[in-house]
Write an enzyme that holds these catalytic residues in place. Structure first.
Site, PDB file in Angstrom:
ATOM      1  CB  SER A 141      -0.869  -0.036   1.261  1.00 16.40           C
ATOM      2  OG  SER A 141      -1.562   1.179   1.420  1.00 16.40           O
ATOM      3  CE  LYS A 151      -4.544   0.078   0.348  1.00 16.62           C
ATOM      4  NZ  LYS A 151      -5.119  -0.734   1.456  1.00 16.62           N
ATOM      5  CE  LYS A 175      -3.879   3.837   2.069  1.00 13.30           C
ATOM      6  NZ  LYS A 175      -5.141   3.390   2.695  1.00 13.30           N
ATOM      7  CG  ASP A 177      -7.630   2.376   0.543  1.00 12.33           C
ATOM      8  OD1 ASP A 177      -8.786   2.840   0.598  1.00 12.33           O
ATOM      9  OD2 ASP A 177      -7.048   1.865   1.523  1.00 12.33           O
ATOM     10  CD  GLU A 235      -8.548  -0.863   0.586  1.00 10.16           C
ATOM     11  OE1 GLU A 235      -7.619  -1.216  -0.181  1.00 10.16           O
ATOM     12  OE2 GLU A 235      -8.416  -0.821   1.823  1.00 10.16           O
ATOM     13  CG  ASP A 260     -10.270  -0.809   4.952  1.00  9.94           C
ATOM     14  OD1 ASP A 260     -10.604  -1.237   6.070  1.00  9.94           O
ATOM     15  OD2 ASP A 260      -9.157  -0.268   4.776  1.00  9.94           O
ATOM     16  CE  LYS A 289      -6.984  -1.987   6.851  1.00  8.09           C
ATOM     17  NZ  LYS A 289      -7.159  -0.529   6.790  1.00  8.09           N
ATOM     18  N   GLY A 310      -3.836  -3.973   6.300  1.00  7.00           N
ATOM     19  CA  GLY A 310      -2.809  -3.687   7.300  1.00  7.00           C
ATOM     20  C   GLY A 310      -3.048  -2.339   7.925  1.00  7.00           C
TER      21      GLY A 310
END
Ligand code: OSB
Ligand code: MG
Length: 368
Positions: free
Chosen positions: A135, A161, A163, A188, A213, A238, A262, A290
């Site tokens: 990520s 991934k 952000k 995400d 995400e 998420d 998670k 995570g």
């Protein structure tokens, strides 16, 4: 088993990089670490609540308060039948899942150690190694982002991934996709968009992402179902999934095709297993998210990710990516995007007291 002692530490570990998301920025990982002792054995759990309630409503301070007042008294000085028995007692406490998860995961570790089996095996895991991705935080520039992606692709991570947030999305994806046409790529948004942003989110379809995400509000599963009808990229949830009930509702509404599990967000391994069962029944793939965990939380993540339903690469990347030193041994490291699942008792990692004490900024002991 009778829990004789609980030790709750506040731990601060400097990160090797500044991690920026749509909700904030951090370069120190601060968390609560729970040690539960029974006779000569110890079980360890990491509370993934952050300092501020920007990802989750919980914080370090709320988690500490609920642990002290409501959760630790359920186990201290008592004969505890196991993590499942704790889940039943703790069901009366609403929300506060990250606080519950700290106790529950410590109990899973402790009970697996007492039986001499690995946590992976105790949970029903079937893999001896797991596929992992990374990520990557929001970079200061497009060039810095492309460079960062390239470094992690070269290390063999199985999925990248990114952000994103409004203003840092389509243009950045175009640059990354242009430089790496065939990597498995996801984004995400940490809930930074609204249905009003549909044109932007639909523009992302052309980059062939594996999924997007949590684009929309954390409490709005129905809005994700509506977005799913408007765009081609599959949606992964998420923040919106706090329980197996949430997972079932989201799946039934068509709000997601993938779920990020998670352990802390859902309150422990027991709830993660319930989500695993619901997702399997609906043919929904999972992956393990995570929260920049230390070696303790990371080892719990690796154990749950060893279950069959965790069929997509997760965010549990190498400990050395985040930290100069970790508080456990052996360190959890991926090679060519594969991380071995520890086979030793419990989480299979041992906390190193000397290193832990250097990163510990607060410590309290609780007895019955
Ligand atoms: O949304 O998945 C997230 C970290 C902190 C809070 C939320 C998230 C994340 C990550 C980092 O994406 C995953 C990791 O490397 O541990
Ligand atoms: Mg996320």
């Amino acid at each position: 088993m009778k829990i004789d002692l609980a030790v709750l530490r506040t731990v601060e570990m400097p990160l090797k990089f500044k991690f920026r998301t749509s909700f904030g920025e951090t370069n120190v990982k601060k968390f609560l670490l729970l040690e539960l002792r029974s006779g000569g054995l110890a079980g360890w759990g990491e509370c993934v609540a952050e300092e501020d309630p920007f990802f989750s409503p919980e914080t370090l301070d709320t988690a500490r308060a609920i642990l002290e007042r409501n959760l630790l008294p359920l186990v201290l000085g008592r004969e505890t039948a196991g993590p499942g028995a704790f889940d039943l007692l703790a069901a009366r406490v609403r929300g506060n899942r990250m606080a519950k998860g700290a106790v529950e995961t410590a109990l899973w570790d402790l009970f697996a150690r007492a039986r001499g089996v690995s946590l992976s095996k105790a949970l029903g895991g079937t893999r001896s190694s797991i596929e992992v991705g990374v990520s990557l935080g929001i970079a200061p520039t497009v060039e810095a982002l492309v460079e960062n992606v390239g470094r992690h692709v070269a290390q063999g991570y199985r999925r990248i991934k990114l952000k994103i947030e409004p203003g840092c999305d389509v243009e950045r994806l175009r640059a990354v996709r242009g430089a790496f046409p065939s990597i498995v790529l996801t984004v995400d948004a940490n809930a930074a968009y609204t249905l009003g942003d549909t044109p932007t989110l639909a523009a992302i379809d052309e980059f062939g992402l594996d999924y997007m995400e949590q684009p929309l509000h954390h409490e709005d599963i129905a809005a994700h179902a509506e977005l799913a009808r408007r765009i081609g990229t599959p949606i992964c949830l998420d923040e919106s999934i706090r329980s197996a009930a949430d997972a079932k509702a989201a799946i039934a509404l068509g709000a997601c095709k993938v779920i990020n599990v998670k352990i802390g967000r859902v309150g422990g391994h027991g709830e993660a297993l319930a989500i695993h069962e619901a997702a399997a029944a609906a043919g929904i793939p999972l992956w393990c998210g995570g929260m920049l965990e230390s070696g303790v939380g990371r080892a719990h993540n690796v154990a749950i990710a060893s279950l069959a339903g965790f069929s997509k690469p997760g965010d549990t990347s190498s400990s050395s990516r985040y930290f100069e030193e970790d508080i456990v041994e052996p360190r959890l490291e991926a090679t060519a995007g594969l991380m071995p699942v520890p086979a030793g008792p419990g989480t299979g990692v041992e906390v190193r007291a000397a290193i832990l004490s250097r990163f510990t900024t607060g410590k309290r002991e609780y007895r019955a």
